[in-house]
Design a protein around this motif. Structure first.
Motif, short mmCIF file in Angstrom:
data_model
loop_
_atom_site.label_atom_id
_atom_site.label_comp_id
_atom_site.label_asym_id
_atom_site.label_seq_id
_atom_site.Cartn_x
_atom_site.Cartn_y
_atom_site.Cartn_z
N VAL A 129 0.93 -1.10 -0.01
CA VAL A 129 0.03 0.20 0.01
C VAL A 129 0.86 1.42 -0.21
CG1 VAL A 129 -1.56 1.38 1.23
CG2 VAL A 129 -2.15 -1.23 1.04
N ALA A 130 0.40 2.06 -1.14
CA ALA A 130 1.34 3.49 -1.04
C ALA A 130 0.85 4.66 0.09
CB ALA A 130 1.07 4.07 -2.38
N CYS A 131 1.60 5.36 0.12
CA CYS A 131 1.09 6.64 1.00
C CYS A 131 0.86 6.20 2.63
CB CYS A 131 -0.25 7.18 0.50
SG CYS A 131 0.09 7.81 -1.29
N LYS A 132 1.75 5.32 3.13
CA LYS A 132 1.49 4.79 4.53
C LYS A 132 1.69 6.21 5.38
CE LYS A 132 2.85 0.26 4.00
NZ LYS A 132 3.20 -0.94 4.56
N ALA A 133 2.61 7.17 5.08
CA ALA A 133 2.60 8.42 5.65
C ALA A 133 1.53 9.19 6.03
CB ALA A 133 3.83 9.25 5.16
N GLU A 134 0.92 9.27 4.87
CA GLU A 134 -0.67 9.99 5.14
C GLU A 134 -1.55 9.34 5.89
OE1 GLU A 134 1.33 9.63 2.36
OE2 GLU A 134 1.43 11.20 1.29
N LEU A 135 -1.45 7.80 5.91
CA LEU A 135 -2.44 7.16 6.59
C LEU A 135 -2.07 7.23 7.94
CD1 LEU A 135 -2.75 3.91 4.40
CD2 LEU A 135 -4.69 5.48 4.74
N PRO A 142 0.04 -2.45 17.96
CA PRO A 142 1.14 -3.57 17.31
C PRO A 142 1.35 -3.34 16.02
CG PRO A 142 -0.43 -4.63 18.84
CD PRO A 142 -1.17 -3.14 18.53
N VAL A 143 0.49 -2.96 15.00
CA VAL A 143 0.66 -2.72 13.68
C VAL A 143 1.63 -1.56 13.44
CG1 VAL A 143 -0.55 -2.17 11.51
CG2 VAL A 143 -1.69 -3.74 12.92
N ILE A 144 1.14 -0.48 14.28
CA ILE A 144 2.04 0.73 14.12
C ILE A 144 3.63 0.36 14.46
CG2 ILE A 144 2.24 3.02 14.89
CD1 ILE A 144 -0.80 3.02 15.52
N GLU A 145 3.73 -0.22 15.65
CA GLU A 145 4.99 -0.56 16.08
C GLU A 145 5.67 -1.21 14.89
OE1 GLU A 145 4.18 -2.76 19.81
OE2 GLU A 145 4.33 -0.63 20.99
N GLY A 146 5.05 -2.28 14.32
CA GLY A 146 5.64 -2.85 13.15
C GLY A 146 6.25 -2.01 12.13
N VAL A 191 12.64 -0.85 7.78
CA VAL A 191 13.87 -0.30 7.31
C VAL A 191 13.53 0.89 6.18
CG1 VAL A 191 14.99 -2.55 7.51
CG2 VAL A 191 14.01 -2.09 5.28
N ARG A 192 12.46 1.22 6.03
CA ARG A 192 12.16 2.42 5.07
C ARG A 192 11.70 3.47 5.72
NH1 ARG A 192 9.68 1.28 0.00
NH2 ARG A 192 8.15 2.86 0.63
N PRO A 193 12.75 4.43 5.97
CA PRO A 193 12.32 5.71 6.76
C PRO A 193 11.20 6.30 6.45
CG PRO A 193 14.30 5.93 5.33
CD PRO A 193 13.84 4.47 5.17
N GLU A 194 10.77 6.34 5.17
CA GLU A 194 9.40 6.85 4.92
C GLU A 194 8.20 6.48 5.46
OE1 GLU A 194 10.36 4.36 1.37
OE2 GLU A 194 11.53 5.62 2.69
N ASP A 195 8.39 5.21 5.96
CA ASP A 195 7.15 4.49 6.64
C ASP A 195 7.44 4.61 8.19
OD1 ASP A 195 6.20 3.92 4.31
OD2 ASP A 195 6.85 1.94 4.23
N ALA A 196 8.93 4.35 8.64
CA ALA A 196 9.17 4.20 9.96
C ALA A 196 8.92 5.79 10.98
CB ALA A 196 10.57 3.78 10.30
N MET A 197 9.38 6.40 10.10
CA MET A 197 9.36 7.95 10.97
C MET A 197 7.86 8.64 11.32
SD MET A 197 12.18 8.53 11.68
CE MET A 197 11.97 10.13 12.35
N PRO A 198 7.05 8.17 10.33
CA PRO A 198 5.44 8.70 10.39
C PRO A 198 4.98 7.80 11.65
CG PRO A 198 5.73 8.44 8.31
CD PRO A 198 7.32 8.06 8.80
N ALA A 199 5.38 6.45 11.75
CA ALA A 199 4.74 5.45 12.47
C ALA A 199 5.34 5.77 13.71
CB ALA A 199 5.28 4.04 12.23
N ARG A 200 6.45 6.32 13.88
CA ARG A 200 7.03 6.61 15.36
C ARG A 200 6.27 7.98 15.83
NH1 ARG A 200 13.02 5.38 12.81
NH2 ARG A 200 12.95 3.34 12.87
N ARG A 201 6.31 8.90 15.11
CA ARG A 201 5.30 9.97 15.27
C ARG A 201 4.12 9.79 15.80
NH1 ARG A 201 7.51 12.28 10.67
NH2 ARG A 201 5.67 12.15 9.60
N LEU A 217 0.15 8.54 20.46
CA LEU A 217 -0.47 7.67 21.45
C LEU A 217 0.15 7.54 22.79
CD1 LEU A 217 -0.35 4.44 19.13
CD2 LEU A 217 -2.33 5.89 19.55
N ASP A 218 1.41 7.90 22.94
CA ASP A 218 1.84 8.09 24.27
C ASP A 218 1.33 9.55 25.06
OD1 ASP A 218 3.20 5.35 24.15
OD2 ASP A 218 4.96 6.59 23.55
N ASP A 219 1.14 10.39 24.22
CA ASP A 219 1.15 11.93 24.64
C ASP A 219 -0.71 12.05 24.71
OD1 ASP A 219 3.73 12.20 24.67
OD2 ASP A 219 3.69 13.58 22.80
#
Length: 168
Positions: A80-86, A135-139, A144-154, A159-161
């Protein structure tokens, strides 16, 4: 809809209202365009879906919580494309508190406060649905794709805040 989103037809979208108050029948086709469209198609569909389930980036509707598991399914799908937007849309849904704020502003006016009971339930259910996808977001955050990992970490930080809404 294919194996991805196969349970979307199990939701009675025609009985739900989106964030604008319209029937939520347009949500399944938008999800399908995100799942199976090219990047441009997916990006437009995410924008339209955001208007339907998190209007203005902070107003959720009755159909928001039922849509969240499908957003999470799309985020977790490898093609799926555009994970950052999702992920950004999920963050907006999690932070949404318009109805709780409105209810809080009417707390001392007993005749107004019950007006927001349903809507605050929509917000609480939507936020809970996003939390359930941790769990999905943590995955994705470990990708290894920063364009997916960085928005997921945000989103994990959101969620924590963002605490759960208080019970009724």
């Amino acid at each position: 809809m294919g194996s991805l989103l196969r349970n979307v037809s199990g939701i009675r979208w025609q009985e739900l209202r989106d964030a604008s108050g319209a029937a939520a029948v347009g949500i399944p086709p938008l999800l399908s365009r995100i799942a199976y469209g090219d990047e441009d198609t997916a990006r437009i569909a995410i924008d339209d879906l955001g208007d339907a389930i998190c209007s203005l980036g902070f107003v959720v509707g009755e159909a928001t919580a039922p849509a969240v598991p499908f957003l999470l399914e799309l985020v977790g799908a490898p093609h799926v494309a555009c994970k950052a937007e999702l992920l950004d849309l999920l963050g907006s849904i999690c932070r949404a508190d318009q109805w709780h704020s409105a209810a809080g502003a009417t707390l001392n006016r007993e005749y107004d406060a019950p007006r927001y009971h349903r809507q605050t339930g929509w917000e609480a259910a939507a936020r809970t649905s996003v939390y359930a996808g941790r769990p999905v977001i943590e995955g994705v955050a470990s990708s290894v794709r920063p364009e997916d990992a960085m928005p997921a970490r945000r989103l994990l930080q959101v969620l924590d805040d963002t605490p759960p809404f208080p019970g009724p």
